[in-house]
Write a protein that holds these residues in place. Structure first.
Motif, PDB file in Angstrom:
ATOM      1  N   THR A 378      99.901 -62.300 -58.686  1.00  0.00           N
ATOM      2  CA  THR A 378     101.147 -61.541 -58.560  1.00  0.00           C
ATOM      3  C   THR A 378     102.132 -61.913 -59.658  1.00  0.00           C
ATOM      4  O   THR A 378     102.783 -61.041 -60.257  1.00  0.00           O
ATOM      5  CB  THR A 378     101.776 -61.802 -57.180  1.00  0.00           C
ATOM      6  OG1 THR A 378     100.884 -61.370 -56.160  1.00  0.00           O
ATOM      7  CG2 THR A 378     103.103 -61.070 -57.039  1.00  0.00           C
ATOM      8  N   MET A 379     102.247 -63.201 -59.920  1.00  0.00           N
ATOM      9  CA  MET A 379     103.201 -63.667 -60.918  1.00  0.00           C
ATOM     10  C   MET A 379     102.805 -63.224 -62.324  1.00  0.00           C
ATOM     11  O   MET A 379     103.667 -62.946 -63.163  1.00  0.00           O
ATOM     12  CB  MET A 379     103.316 -65.185 -60.856  1.00  0.00           C
ATOM     13  CG  MET A 379     103.879 -65.694 -59.537  1.00  0.00           C
ATOM     14  SD  MET A 379     105.559 -65.102 -59.218  1.00  0.00           S
ATOM     15  CE  MET A 379     106.476 -66.204 -60.276  1.00  0.00           C
ATOM     16  N   ARG A 380     101.521 -63.174 -62.613  1.00  0.00           N
ATOM     17  CA  ARG A 380     101.093 -62.700 -63.934  1.00  0.00           C
ATOM     18  C   ARG A 380     101.583 -61.277 -64.185  1.00  0.00           C
ATOM     19  O   ARG A 380     102.099 -60.962 -65.262  1.00  0.00           O
ATOM     20  CB  ARG A 380      99.562 -62.751 -64.043  1.00  0.00           C
ATOM     21  CG  ARG A 380      98.997 -64.120 -64.359  1.00  0.00           C
ATOM     22  CD  ARG A 380      97.495 -64.044 -64.429  1.00  0.00           C
ATOM     23  NE  ARG A 380      96.894 -65.336 -64.662  1.00  0.00           N
ATOM     24  CZ  ARG A 380      95.716 -65.714 -64.194  1.00  0.00           C
ATOM     25  NH1 ARG A 380      95.010 -64.863 -63.442  1.00  0.00           N
ATOM     26  NH2 ARG A 380      95.223 -66.901 -64.458  1.00  0.00           N
ATOM     27  N   ALA A 381     101.395 -60.415 -63.185  1.00  0.00           N
ATOM     28  CA  ALA A 381     101.834 -59.024 -63.356  1.00  0.00           C
ATOM     29  C   ALA A 381     103.352 -58.952 -63.505  1.00  0.00           C
ATOM     30  O   ALA A 381     103.876 -58.215 -64.349  1.00  0.00           O
ATOM     31  CB  ALA A 381     101.372 -58.194 -62.161  1.00  0.00           C
ATOM     32  N   ARG A 382     104.069 -59.706 -62.710  1.00  0.00           N
ATOM     33  CA  ARG A 382     105.532 -59.685 -62.784  1.00  0.00           C
ATOM     34  C   ARG A 382     106.024 -60.215 -64.119  1.00  0.00           C
ATOM     35  O   ARG A 382     106.905 -59.635 -64.757  1.00  0.00           O
ATOM     36  CB  ARG A 382     106.114 -60.506 -61.628  1.00  0.00           C
ATOM     37  CG  ARG A 382     107.636 -60.539 -61.619  1.00  0.00           C
ATOM     38  CD  ARG A 382     108.170 -61.234 -60.389  1.00  0.00           C
ATOM     39  NE  ARG A 382     107.825 -60.522 -59.168  1.00  0.00           N
ATOM     40  CZ  ARG A 382     108.388 -60.748 -57.994  1.00  0.00           C
ATOM     41  NH1 ARG A 382     109.331 -61.664 -57.871  1.00  0.00           N
ATOM     42  NH2 ARG A 382     108.037 -60.066 -56.925  1.00  0.00           N
ATOM     43  N   HIS A 383     105.459 -61.324 -64.567  1.00  0.00           N
ATOM     44  CA  HIS A 383     105.907 -61.918 -65.827  1.00  0.00           C
ATOM     45  C   HIS A 383     105.500 -61.077 -67.035  1.00  0.00           C
ATOM     46  O   HIS A 383     106.205 -61.056 -68.040  1.00  0.00           O
ATOM     47  CB  HIS A 383     105.350 -63.335 -65.958  1.00  0.00           C
ATOM     48  CG  HIS A 383     105.988 -64.304 -65.014  1.00  0.00           C
ATOM     49  ND1 HIS A 383     105.330 -65.386 -64.492  1.00  0.00           N
ATOM     50  CD2 HIS A 383     107.232 -64.331 -64.458  1.00  0.00           C
ATOM     51  CE1 HIS A 383     106.135 -66.059 -63.679  1.00  0.00           C
ATOM     52  NE2 HIS A 383     107.298 -65.432 -63.650  1.00  0.00           N
ATOM     53  N   ARG A 384     104.378 -60.385 -66.923  1.00  0.00           N
ATOM     54  CA  ARG A 384     103.989 -59.507 -68.037  1.00  0.00           C
ATOM     55  C   ARG A 384     105.013 -58.387 -68.215  1.00  0.00           C
ATOM     56  O   ARG A 384     105.396 -58.062 -69.350  1.00  0.00           O
ATOM     57  CB  ARG A 384     102.608 -58.913 -67.781  1.00  0.00           C
ATOM     58  CG  ARG A 384     102.171 -57.968 -68.895  1.00  0.00           C
ATOM     59  CD  ARG A 384     100.734 -57.551 -68.753  1.00  0.00           C
ATOM     60  NE  ARG A 384     100.317 -56.784 -69.922  1.00  0.00           N
ATOM     61  CZ  ARG A 384      99.076 -56.681 -70.330  1.00  0.00           C
ATOM     62  NH1 ARG A 384      98.114 -57.309 -69.698  1.00  0.00           N
ATOM     63  NH2 ARG A 384      98.777 -55.962 -71.400  1.00  0.00           N
ATOM     64  N   ALA A 385     105.462 -57.798 -67.119  1.00  0.00           N
ATOM     65  CA  ALA A 385     106.475 -56.744 -67.219  1.00  0.00           C
ATOM     66  C   ALA A 385     107.756 -57.282 -67.839  1.00  0.00           C
ATOM     67  O   ALA A 385     108.414 -56.603 -68.644  1.00  0.00           O
ATOM     68  CB  ALA A 385     106.752 -56.156 -65.835  1.00  0.00           C
ATOM     69  N   ARG A 386     108.100 -58.516 -67.508  1.00  0.00           N
ATOM     70  CA  ARG A 386     109.302 -59.117 -68.082  1.00  0.00           C
ATOM     71  C   ARG A 386     109.092 -59.449 -69.554  1.00  0.00           C
ATOM     72  O   ARG A 386     110.009 -59.298 -70.362  1.00  0.00           O
ATOM     73  CB  ARG A 386     109.680 -60.363 -67.267  1.00  0.00           C
ATOM     74  CG  ARG A 386     110.038 -59.989 -65.839  1.00  0.00           C
ATOM     75  CD  ARG A 386     110.371 -61.164 -64.957  1.00  0.00           C
ATOM     76  NE  ARG A 386     110.722 -60.666 -63.620  1.00  0.00           N
ATOM     77  CZ  ARG A 386     111.433 -61.320 -62.727  1.00  0.00           C
ATOM     78  NH1 ARG A 386     111.875 -62.540 -62.997  1.00  0.00           N
ATOM     79  NH2 ARG A 386     111.711 -60.786 -61.560  1.00  0.00           N
ATOM     80  N   ARG A 387     107.903 -59.894 -69.889  1.00  0.00           N
ATOM     81  CA  ARG A 387     107.591 -60.137 -71.305  1.00  0.00           C
ATOM     82  C   ARG A 387     107.747 -58.867 -72.118  1.00  0.00           C
ATOM     83  O   ARG A 387     108.360 -58.865 -73.206  1.00  0.00           O
ATOM     84  CB  ARG A 387     106.160 -60.678 -71.396  1.00  0.00           C
ATOM     85  CG  ARG A 387     105.684 -61.122 -72.791  1.00  0.00           C
ATOM     86  CD  ARG A 387     105.213 -60.006 -73.716  1.00  0.00           C
ATOM     87  NE  ARG A 387     104.288 -59.076 -73.135  1.00  0.00           N
ATOM     88  CZ  ARG A 387     102.969 -59.118 -73.287  1.00  0.00           C
ATOM     89  NH1 ARG A 387     102.434 -60.086 -73.999  1.00  0.00           N
ATOM     90  NH2 ARG A 387     102.188 -58.185 -72.756  1.00  0.00           N
ATOM     91  N   ASP A 388     107.194 -57.771 -71.596  1.00  0.00           N
ATOM     92  CA  ASP A 388     107.272 -56.497 -72.311  1.00  0.00           C
ATOM     93  C   ASP A 388     108.726 -56.063 -72.511  1.00  0.00           C
ATOM     94  O   ASP A 388     109.105 -55.578 -73.588  1.00  0.00           O
ATOM     95  CB  ASP A 388     106.513 -55.415 -71.541  1.00  0.00           C
ATOM     96  CG  ASP A 388     105.010 -55.647 -71.526  1.00  0.00           C
ATOM     97  OD1 ASP A 388     104.533 -56.473 -72.333  1.00  0.00           O
ATOM     98  OD2 ASP A 388     104.318 -55.012 -70.711  1.00  0.00           O
TER      99      ASP A 388
END
Length: 476
Positions: A378-388
């Motif tokens: 879950t955190m990977r998906a959330r942090h990827r969106a924030r990275r983008d």
């Protein structure tokens, strides 16, 4: 709610709430939680929502705004976790406190507007989204541990760590990082800092009082090593990781590296450099300390195995759950080479008899039932969106700057044009309400200026706002 007289037509209800005049109609669907959280936080900080004010029930506010009830529930939960709201059964949700950085209102006998400094957005602390900490799962695990704990479980644990946690870590490290270590080879520590402190003391007792380190490299690690050892030797980092030729030119016999995701550049130690690094350790009868920094978060690249798997006799592997769960747990581990294990365990015992048992047992349960693995996905998906969002904002508001380290981790590095003083740029940003780290803070030798931006703690909308403020403050 009112009937609009504009383009929507007389029969279509407008979305919005009389409460704070909130209107979600222009907010993209995936950003509504962040938007609502920010709006409520600002209202509390400014005093528009004084202490004790009751907020609308989640169903009512969700209906007024035309959003899912879960959006309002999550916003309330985040602010509750920040200590700004409190919720009690039968009493609803109310304002409990103002943000720590919100100035107190002045009492002058007459009402007057208060001028507030802009709220500081922390893009300097490399932490995950702590609002997403699995509180319910952790409470469940603690209750289960307490309900089944024996008298022995409540006594002193082995200084090396509870057998239950070491058993689960052994399986976790094997399947996620390629580290093959039996439970008896693992030492539970107070994070990576605790592991480095123990290793430094063991090495110093063996006559190794100098350690090489990456330059640039994490300032915190440099300070810890400097506390325990006589000296540290900076070794340059380039696009392939630590410069092993430069390392070979030093007298050091131990080196600290971050091979999976170098901090702060974000580069991965190349296969050629990995082999050269181990050859250096073999020739020197030395030690490579692998801080497996940010290894759990990758977005646009293939998995990178831990260095430890290539030669467990030369590599001390350490990592923690600070980026997976929360730094407050102080939960980490160390897998030292076999010839150092006994001394490491003794140093762990001498420090404080080891880590508390009950949190270790709770963590073991969450590893065993898959909660940690699910949370990480879950955190990977959330942090990827924030990275983008962070990368797009940097490109929009700091045009011409090179952005590095975006394929993994929780931070990115923005290289500034030559001649810019990155410490002054960071100071200007802080005055504008955005905290970032200057790259020069993490280097010893001269080098290009830059800013280290930690994006994981904020949603996309807040990141875009913060980076826009940063770009205006830096004025390249």
């Amino acid at each position: 709610m009112s009937v609009p007289t504009g383009p929507k037509g007389a029969g279509e209800m407008a979305q919005g709430s009389d409460f704070l005049q909130l209107d979600a109609s222009a907010v993209p669907r995936g950003e509504r939680t962040e938007w609502l959280t920010g709006a409520l936080r600002s209202a509390v900080a400014s005093g528009v929502l004084p202490l004790g004010t009751r907020l609308p029930p989640t169903r009512v506010l969700a209906a007024d705004l035309g959003v899912a009830r879960g959006t309002v529930v999550e916003a309330y939960q985040r602010l509750t976790e920040e200590g700004l709201l409190t919720a009690a059964r039968g009493a609803g949700t109310a304002v409990a406190a103002r943000p720590l950085d919100a100035p107190a209102a002045r009492s002058t006998g007459t009402w007057e507007p208060t001028v507030y400094a802009p709220e500081t957005v922390d893009l300097a602390s490399g932490i995950p989204d702590l609002a997403a900490f699995p509180r319910a799962a952790w409470l469940r695990a603690e209750r289960e541990v307490l309900s089944t704990a024996t008298a022995r479980s409540l006594g002193y644990a082995p200084p090396q760590g509870t057998p239950e946690l070491r058993t689960e870590l052994s399986a976790w490290l094997a399947r996620s990082r390629g580290v093959r270590a039996a439970p008896g080879q693992i030492v539970v520590t107070a994070g990576v800092t605790g592991a480095l402190s123990i290793l430094s003391q063991v090495l110093r007792a063996r006559g190794l009082d100098t350690m090489a380190r990456e330059d640039p490299g994490a300032d915190g690690n440099r300070m810890i090593l400097g506390h325990w050892l006589r000296s540290t030797v900076p070794v340059p980092v380039d696009g392939d990781g630590i410069d092993t030729d430069a390392l070979a030119a030093t007298d050091a016999r131990a080196v600290l590296v971050t091979p999976a995701h170098q901090f702060p550049t974000g580069v991965v130690l190349s296969p050629l450099r990995r082999r050269a690094l181990l050859a250096w350790a073999r020739e020197r009868d030395g030690l490579v300390i692998e801080d497996d920094y940010d290894a759990e978060y990758r977005y646009d690249r293939s998995p990178v195995g831990a260095l430890h798997g290539l030669d467990p006799n030369l590599v001390a592997h350490t990592s923690s759950l600070s980026k997976t769960l929360a730094p407050a747990l102080r939960a980490g581990w160390l897998v030292p080479p076999p010839h150092l294990l006994e001394d490491v365990v003794e140093a762990r015992w001498a420090a404080d008899l080891g880590s508390p048992s009950l949190p270790q047992l709770a963590l073991a349960l969450l590893l065993r039932d898959g909660t940690i693995a699910r949370h990480l996905r879950t955190m990977r998906a959330r942090h990827r969106a924030r990275r983008d969002a962070a990368v797009a904002a940097v490109r929009a508001h700091l045009p011409g700057c090179t952005v590095l380290g975006v394929a993994a981790g929780l931070h990115l590095l923005v290289l500034l044009p030559g001649g810019v003083d990155d410490r002054e740029a960071a100071a200007r940003a802080e005055r504008a309400g955005v905290a970032v780290q200057p790259l020069s803070r993490h280097r010893t030798a001269p080098g290009p200026p830059g800013l280290v931006i930690a994006y994981a703690g904020h949603g996309p909308a807040r990141l875009r706002e913060a980076v826009a403020r940063l770009g205006a403050a830096v004025r390249l």
